[in-house]
Write a protein that holds these residues in place. Structure first.
Motif, PDB file in Angstrom:
ATOM      1  N   UNK A 272       0.832  -1.200   0.000  1.00 14.51           N
ATOM      2  CA  UNK A 272       0.000   0.000   0.000  1.00 14.51           C
ATOM      3  C   UNK A 272       0.871   1.255   0.000  1.00 14.51           C
ATOM      4  N   UNK A 273       0.245   2.395  -0.282  1.00 14.64           N
ATOM      5  CA  UNK A 273       0.930   3.674  -0.177  1.00 14.64           C
ATOM      6  C   UNK A 273       1.771   4.021  -1.384  1.00 14.64           C
ATOM      7  N   UNK A 274       2.849   4.777  -1.190  1.00 14.77           N
ATOM      8  CA  UNK A 274       3.658   5.259  -2.307  1.00 14.77           C
ATOM      9  C   UNK A 274       4.177   4.161  -3.220  1.00 14.77           C
ATOM     10  N   UNK A 275       4.531   2.991  -2.636  1.00 13.74           N
ATOM     11  CA  UNK A 275       5.088   1.919  -3.466  1.00 13.74           C
ATOM     12  C   UNK A 275       4.059   1.447  -4.489  1.00 13.74           C
ATOM     13  N   UNK A 276       2.780   1.478  -4.138  1.00 14.11           N
ATOM     14  CA  UNK A 276       1.736   1.099  -5.087  1.00 14.11           C
ATOM     15  C   UNK A 276       1.612   2.136  -6.195  1.00 14.11           C
ATOM     16  N   UNK A 277       1.631   3.403  -5.814  1.00 12.01           N
ATOM     17  CA  UNK A 277       1.459   4.469  -6.803  1.00 12.01           C
ATOM     18  C   UNK A 277       2.639   4.553  -7.757  1.00 12.01           C
ATOM     19  N   UNK A 278       3.828   4.185  -7.277  1.00 13.45           N
ATOM     20  CA  UNK A 278       4.999   4.201  -8.150  1.00 13.45           C
ATOM     21  C   UNK A 278       4.838   3.245  -9.321  1.00 13.45           C
ATOM     22  N   UNK A 279       4.076   2.172  -9.115  1.00 17.17           N
ATOM     23  CA  UNK A 279       3.884   1.179 -10.175  1.00 17.17           C
ATOM     24  C   UNK A 279       2.672   1.479 -11.048  1.00 17.17           C
ATOM     25  N   UNK A 280       1.783   2.325 -10.569  1.00 18.97           N
ATOM     26  CA  UNK A 280       0.489   2.513 -11.234  1.00 18.97           C
ATOM     27  C   UNK A 280       0.588   3.552 -12.341  1.00 18.97           C
ATOM     28  N   UNK A 281       0.408   3.123 -13.557  1.00 18.64           N
ATOM     29  CA  UNK A 281       0.389   4.057 -14.673  1.00 18.64           C
ATOM     30  C   UNK A 281      -0.827   4.969 -14.540  1.00 18.64           C
ATOM     31  N   UNK A 282      -0.578   6.265 -14.488  1.00 18.52           N
ATOM     32  CA  UNK A 282      -1.678   7.206 -14.314  1.00 18.52           C
ATOM     33  C   UNK A 282      -2.084   7.422 -12.878  1.00 18.52           C
ATOM     34  N   UNK A 283      -1.313   6.853 -11.915  1.00 14.39           N
ATOM     35  CA  UNK A 283      -1.612   7.064 -10.512  1.00 14.39           C
ATOM     36  C   UNK A 283      -2.944   6.485 -10.098  1.00 14.39           C
ATOM     37  N   UNK A 284      -3.537   7.076  -9.053  1.00 15.17           N
ATOM     38  CA  UNK A 284      -4.810   6.587  -8.550  1.00 15.17           C
ATOM     39  C   UNK A 284      -5.902   6.674  -9.611  1.00 15.17           C
ATOM     40  N   UNK A 285      -5.909   7.755 -10.371  1.00 19.95           N
ATOM     41  CA  UNK A 285      -6.946   7.884 -11.394  1.00 19.95           C
ATOM     42  C   UNK A 285      -6.821   6.786 -12.441  1.00 19.95           C
ATOM     43  N   UNK A 286      -5.598   6.424 -12.794  1.00 20.17           N
ATOM     44  CA  UNK A 286      -5.414   5.331 -13.742  1.00 20.17           C
ATOM     45  C   UNK A 286      -5.961   4.017 -13.205  1.00 20.17           C
ATOM     46  N   UNK A 287      -5.732   3.765 -11.898  1.00 18.58           N
ATOM     47  CA  UNK A 287      -6.279   2.553 -11.282  1.00 18.58           C
ATOM     48  C   UNK A 287      -7.811   2.603 -11.249  1.00 18.58           C
ATOM     49  N   UNK A 288      -8.373   3.782 -10.994  1.00 20.82           N
ATOM     50  CA  UNK A 288      -9.832   3.927 -10.985  1.00 20.82           C
ATOM     51  C   UNK A 288     -10.422   3.644 -12.364  1.00 20.82           C
ATOM     52  N   UNK A 289      -9.798   4.200 -13.395  1.00 24.78           N
ATOM     53  CA  UNK A 289     -10.294   3.991 -14.761  1.00 24.78           C
ATOM     54  C   UNK A 289     -10.240   2.516 -15.136  1.00 24.78           C
ATOM     55  N   UNK A 290      -9.134   1.876 -14.815  1.00 21.10           N
ATOM     56  CA  UNK A 290      -8.997   0.458 -15.144  1.00 21.10           C
ATOM     57  C   UNK A 290      -9.992  -0.374 -14.349  1.00 21.10           C
ATOM     58  N   UNK A 291     -10.189  -0.034 -13.082  1.00 18.97           N
ATOM     59  CA  UNK A 291     -11.116  -0.774 -12.231  1.00 18.97           C
ATOM     60  C   UNK A 291     -12.539  -0.712 -12.792  1.00 18.97           C
ATOM     61  N   UNK A 292     -12.994   0.469 -13.149  1.00 23.45           N
ATOM     62  CA  UNK A 292     -14.339   0.613 -13.718  1.00 23.45           C
ATOM     63  C   UNK A 292     -14.457  -0.126 -15.044  1.00 23.45           C
ATOM     64  N   UNK A 293     -13.405  -0.076 -15.850  1.00 23.71           N
ATOM     65  CA  UNK A 293     -13.429  -0.771 -17.139  1.00 23.71           C
ATOM     66  C   UNK A 293     -13.496  -2.283 -16.962  1.00 23.71           C
ATOM     67  N   UNK A 294     -12.764  -2.816 -15.981  1.00 25.05           N
ATOM     68  CA  UNK A 294     -12.799  -4.254 -15.719  1.00 25.05           C
ATOM     69  C   UNK A 294     -14.199  -4.699 -15.293  1.00 25.05           C
ATOM     70  N   UNK A 295     -14.855  -3.873 -14.489  1.00 19.71           N
ATOM     71  CA  UNK A 295     -16.212  -4.213 -14.055  1.00 19.71           C
ATOM     72  C   UNK A 295     -17.203  -4.094 -15.202  1.00 19.71           C
ATOM     73  N   UNK A 296     -17.068  -3.041 -15.998  1.00 17.37           N
ATOM     74  CA  UNK A 296     -17.986  -2.853 -17.122  1.00 17.37           C
ATOM     75  C   UNK A 296     -17.874  -3.994 -18.131  1.00 17.37           C
ATOM     76  N   UNK A 297     -16.650  -4.537 -18.275  1.00 16.84           N
ATOM     77  CA  UNK A 297     -16.430  -5.647 -19.204  1.00 16.84           C
ATOM     78  C   UNK A 297     -16.852  -6.989 -18.621  1.00 16.84           C
ATOM     79  N   UNK A 298     -17.201  -6.996 -17.332  1.00 11.81           N
ATOM     80  CA  UNK A 298     -17.641  -8.234 -16.701  1.00 11.81           C
ATOM     81  C   UNK A 298     -16.523  -9.122 -16.212  1.00 11.81           C
ATOM     82  N   UNK A 299     -15.279  -8.636 -16.300  1.00 14.12           N
ATOM     83  CA  UNK A 299     -14.164  -9.465 -15.838  1.00 14.12           C
ATOM     84  C   UNK A 299     -14.063  -9.449 -14.316  1.00 14.12           C
TER      85      UNK A 299
END
Length: 332
Positions: A272-299
């Motif tokens: 958790x924390x900074x180490x997670x964000x260092x790996x996340x392309x687009x930061x928290x917003x990028x993770x949010x976008x991907x998360x919503x897309x994964x749910x919308x696709x039913x995965x």
């Protein structure tokens, strides 16, 4: 509007359902007519006056909650008028205000809810979903992996099990009690065991045979987390993102001496924390976008445990006694 307000730190009963003034959006902000509000285990600690990851306890009185979904019904000065009337979801960040019929946030925090998701599911994905995907950056699961998921009936745990199965991995779910074990199996786990039973590690070993786990997604710590780590093969990963069994208020994550890790040939890492964000392309917003897309696709499909907004105190008590399954959401 009606909202849940906390006037003094303490037990769940201090959450009061009452009428307060409607919030007004400022420059660059929107107001959301809330259809669903997310509840996090951290909210229960903040309710008691613990600062957690925040610099100080919240100022009182306050309306708790940091995840909302609904329809934009008012705009602040300078906000793009295209947002008006759109169905959106947002994580409010450090600002509370989610346990209410109306909530204000910056337009830059908004995501339009993809088709196929209801507001409660979107709320689950904007916070819990983004965290699950952030954790999974450290695992790179594939067909040869065996993933142990303690708290597999929780909001993050249900998504980790689904992701593991989608990747072709073997998913081993741990949960407390037969009802939760059944829900973990229904969610797709290859095996689910009751960690309240002292022989649960033997049950997992019997199922795996000569195979050993490759990753433990540890949100519980304590004796359960340690027993799960004992099932790891050489080269296995212990990924830590919580310590629920130890208590958020006074507990600490499960750690191992470097000598033990080296001797066993495994790794242990807080993700958790900074180490997670260092790996996340687009930061928290990028993770949010991907998360919503994964749910919308039913995965990925979140399991949602709904409570009426007026029953926020009951929702908190249920979380504290581990009587919930999936993501807890309040419905105004």
């Amino acid at each position: 509007m009606r909202a849940i307000r906390l006037h003094s730190f303490g037990p769940a009963e201090n959450l009061v359902h009452e009428r307060i003034e409607d919030p007004v959006p400022g420059p660059g902000q929107v107001r959301i007519s809330v259809a669903a509000s997310g509840v996090h285990l951290l909210d229960t600690a903040l309710r008691e006056g613990m600062a957690g990851p925040y610099p100080a306890p919240v100022e009182l009185p306050t309306v708790p909650g940091r995840e909302v979904a609904g329809v934009v019904d008012a705009l602040g000065e300078g906000t793009d008028p295209a947002w008006l009337g759109r169905t959106v979801v947002a994580h409010l960040g450090m600002a509370p205000g989610g346990y209410a019929e109306l909530a204000v946030t910056g337009a830059d925090r908004l995501h339009e809810i993809p088709g196929g998701l209801d507001p409660a599911e979107a709320v689950a994905m904007i916070g819990t979903g983004r965290t699950a995907l952030g954790i999974l950056q450290f695992a790179e699961l594939g067909e040869d992996d065996i993933a142990i998921v303690p708290a597999a009936a929780g909001g993050i745990g249900t998504l980790l099990v689904q992701y593991a199965k989608n990747a072709g991995a073997t998913a081993v779910g741990l949960a407390g009690g037969p009802t939760k074990v059944a829900s973990v199996l229904a969610n797709g786990a290859d095996i689910a065991v009751d960690y309240k039973q002292p022989d649960w590690p033997e049950q997992v070993r019997d199922y795996l045979g000569e195979r050993r786990a490759t990753v433990v997604f540890d949100s519980v710590g304590g004796a359960t987390g340690r027993a799960a780590v004992d099932l790891l093969a050489k080269g296995g990963k212990h990924l830590v993102f919580g310590w629920a069994s130890e208590g958020l208020r006074s507990g600490s994550p499960l750690t191992f001496p470097e000598e033990e890790l080296a001797e066993r040939g495994i790794t242990s890492e807080m993700v958790l924390g900074p180490v997670m964000l260092e790996r996340a392309e687009g930061g928290l917003r990028g993770l949010e976008e991907r998360s919503l897309a994964e749910a919308a696709a039913g995965r990925l499909r979140p399991v949602v445990h709904r409570f009426p907004l007026a029953d926020a105190a009951r929702a908190h008590r249920a979380m504290e006694t581990r009587d919930t399954v999936g993501k807890v959401v309040l419905i105004p």
